[in-house]
Every structure is written in C-alpha cells, then in structure tokens.
Design a protein around this motif. Structure first.
Motif, mmCIF file in Angstrom:
data_model
loop_
_atom_site.group_PDB
_atom_site.id
_atom_site.type_symbol
_atom_site.label_atom_id
_atom_site.label_comp_id
_atom_site.label_asym_id
_atom_site.label_seq_id
_atom_site.Cartn_x
_atom_site.Cartn_y
_atom_site.Cartn_z
ATOM 1 N N GLN A 62 0.813 -1.219 0.000
ATOM 2 C CA GLN A 62 0.000 0.000 0.000
ATOM 3 C C GLN A 62 0.848 1.270 0.000
ATOM 4 O OE1 GLN A 62 -2.691 -0.187 3.329
ATOM 5 N NE2 GLN A 62 -3.469 -2.195 2.757
ATOM 6 N N ASP A 63 2.166 1.092 0.136
ATOM 7 C CA ASP A 63 3.092 2.229 0.150
ATOM 8 C C ASP A 63 4.510 1.656 0.170
ATOM 9 O OD1 ASP A 63 4.096 4.939 0.555
ATOM 10 O OD2 ASP A 63 4.594 4.295 2.590
ATOM 11 N N ASP A 75 9.462 2.192 8.101
ATOM 12 C CA ASP A 75 9.187 2.191 6.662
ATOM 13 C C ASP A 75 9.572 0.871 6.009
ATOM 14 O OD1 ASP A 75 7.974 4.668 5.916
ATOM 15 O OD2 ASP A 75 9.826 5.655 6.553
ATOM 16 N N LEU A 91 0.723 3.850 -4.642
ATOM 17 C CA LEU A 91 1.504 5.022 -4.217
ATOM 18 C C LEU A 91 0.670 6.291 -4.349
ATOM 19 C CD1 LEU A 91 4.917 4.058 -5.870
ATOM 20 C CD2 LEU A 91 4.324 3.959 -3.430
ATOM 21 N N HIS A 93 -1.784 7.361 -2.511
ATOM 22 C CA HIS A 93 -3.203 7.321 -2.155
ATOM 23 C C HIS A 93 -3.527 8.588 -1.365
ATOM 24 C CE1 HIS A 93 -6.942 6.172 -0.230
ATOM 25 N NE2 HIS A 93 -7.067 5.239 -1.163
ATOM 26 N N ARG A 96 -2.586 8.624 2.191
ATOM 27 C CA ARG A 96 -1.152 8.841 2.443
ATOM 28 C C ARG A 96 -0.830 10.330 2.266
ATOM 29 N NH1 ARG A 96 1.664 5.252 5.031
ATOM 30 N NH2 ARG A 96 3.366 6.628 4.421
ATOM 31 N N GLU A 102 2.249 13.463 2.160
ATOM 32 C CA GLU A 102 3.009 13.109 0.961
ATOM 33 C C GLU A 102 2.674 14.056 -0.190
ATOM 34 O OE1 GLU A 102 2.692 9.022 -0.253
ATOM 35 O OE2 GLU A 102 3.434 8.288 1.674
ATOM 36 N N VAL A 107 5.727 11.219 -4.191
ATOM 37 C CA VAL A 107 5.147 10.093 -4.930
ATOM 38 C C VAL A 107 6.021 9.765 -6.147
ATOM 39 C CG1 VAL A 107 3.097 9.256 -6.160
ATOM 40 C CG2 VAL A 107 2.832 10.699 -4.124
ATOM 41 N N LYS A 110 8.953 7.776 -4.884
ATOM 42 C CA LYS A 110 8.533 6.414 -4.527
ATOM 43 C C LYS A 110 8.251 5.585 -5.782
ATOM 44 C CE LYS A 110 6.602 7.669 -0.053
ATOM 45 N NZ LYS A 110 5.829 7.007 0.978
#
Ligand code: PGA
Length: 250
Positions: A62-63, A75, A91, A93, A96, A102, A107, A110
C-alpha cells in the motif's frame, strides 16, 4: 488496449483471519479473464502471497519508501515488498497524501523506487470536494500526473488510479460523465507524455465507493480499465461481483 485490473486496497484492515477471504476469492476465480490484485496491510503481504501462490491473484503493498534501505524506522522499501511476494504497490493514495503529508514529488520518488525494484506502481490522483466545486478538477489532476509520474512509465510498470477524494468511503460516486471526462483527460495526458503505444496501454482505474451495484455502470465508461476498491474488497462475496462486472467488459 489496456489490460483490465480489479484491485483491492484493504487499507489498515485485516489480521491473519482475513486470509480466509483471499482463499475464498481464489476459489471463486481460478481462471479470471482480468487481472486481480489484493493489497493487504504490510504484515500480511508475505502470507497473502503464499495463500495465492500458483494462482492468478497477485498481491501488492500500500506504500513504499523512496530509498532502497537505510535508517527509516517503520518504513518498508520496494525491494522488501518484492521479496515478500508483492508484484505491485499503491503510491500516493489520498490517505497517504493527507495522513502523512506526501507530496506529488514524494510520490514521484517512490514511483521511481518501485520501478527500480521491479514493482508495478499504482499511482493515485484525485481532487477534493472544494477543488471540484471550484471547477479545478482537470487542472489538479493534470498537475498531480505531471509531478507524480516519473519519466519512463510504461504499461508494464505503471497503473494510474483516479480517486476523487470526496468519493472515497463516502458512498458518493461521480456521474458517468464526470468519470468519463477525467479518464479521457488522463488518457490524453498519458499518450502525450509516454507516447501512443504506452499511453494507450497504461491501465486507468477508477476508485471511490465502487460497489457491486455500481461497478458495471462505471466499467461501461471507455477509458476505465478497472477499479481500485477499498471497503468492498474486504469480503470475497462483495469483491467477486465487481471482478465479474469487469470480466463482462473485457
Ligand atoms: P472505497 O475506497 O472503495 O472504500 O471508497 C477506495 C480507495 O480508497 O481506494
């Protein structure tokens, strides 16, 4: 043509007992004509992957962190997700973006980490209610896409999920025209940035209060290639009809 994908986001729900739902889903869909992905909480990724091993259902995170490793307490890196059996990661979301501040730049970093590790990045974008009411939706989505997506996105490594924040977990769903407008816009941006072939083939998911009774109507929209489903992905009996509705489109 983009591949079709029914993706479930369990969010912060589920202990090992929830794997029964995954087994039930696997039993109900031994040979699906669309891709199926479940993103359980990080604690369940490895056991979930083992539960569906050798079957068509895939497991995602989910991340993930933007760095490959290091001093980042709490993390998880993209490589760790891959090692646990994940093939994808959600990524950016909106939960988040809101809960953890974030930014689209985060993003982007990531997403590059996910690509480097060999994971498919499911990058989420979406406007708030006030942005929609101010008629800023396409500007906001355009900006989120431009900044969140790194160069080098392909249909093999990237999925984009349009999730209007006001539709997530609220039971409120945009009209078909509203979904159509945003998905056509995203498709045009994908083609402009990543070229005709990749741009057309990157799957575009709709997310936000997708349920059994509205899935078929949402999937009837041209540039909707599937859904990112929260609440209705927790139970196999709720998610299964959504998968079938998508198979009806494919
Ligand atoms: P929901 O969540 O289906 O519960 O509205 C969707 C999401 O946040 O991905």
């Amino acid at each position: 043509m983009a591949r079709k994908l029914a993706a479930g986001n369990w969010k912060m729900n589920g202990t090992r007992a929830a794997l029964e739902e995954l087994s039930a889903l696997a039993q109900a869909h031994p040979d699906p004509s669309v891709d199926i992905l479940i993103c359980p909480p990080a604690t369940l990724v490895q056991t979930a992957a083992a539960t569906v091993a050798n079957g068509p259902i895939q497991i995602g995170g989910q991340d993930c962190h933007a760095q490959a490793s290091g001093a980042h307490t709490g993390d998880i890196s993209a490589e760790m997700l891959l090692d646990a059996g994940a093939t994808s990661v959600i990524l950016g979301h909106s939960e988040r973006r809101e809960d953890h501040g974030e930014s689209s730049d985060d993003v982007n970093a990531k997403t590059r980490a996910a690509h480097a590790a060999g994971l498919v990045a499911i990058v989420c974008v979406g406007e708030s209610l006030s942005q929609r009411e101010a008629a800023n939706t396409l500007d906001i989505i355009g900006e989120q896409l431009a900044t969140s997506l790194p160069d080098g996105c392909t249909a093999a490594n990237t999925v984009v999920a349009y999730e209007p924040i006001w539709a997530i977990g609220t039971g409120k769903v945009p009209t078909t025209e509203q979904i159509d407008e945003v998905h056509d816009f995203i498709r045009a941006r994908m083609i402009r940035r990543f070229g005709e072939n990749e741009g057309r083939a990157i799957p575009l998911l709709y997310g936000g209060s997708v349920k059994t009774d509205n899935a078929a109507e949402i999937f009837a929209t041209d540039n909707v290639d599937g859904a990112l489903v929260g609440g209705a992905s927790l139970k196999a009996t709720d998610f299964s009809p959504i998968i079938k509705a998508l198979e009806g489109k494919a």
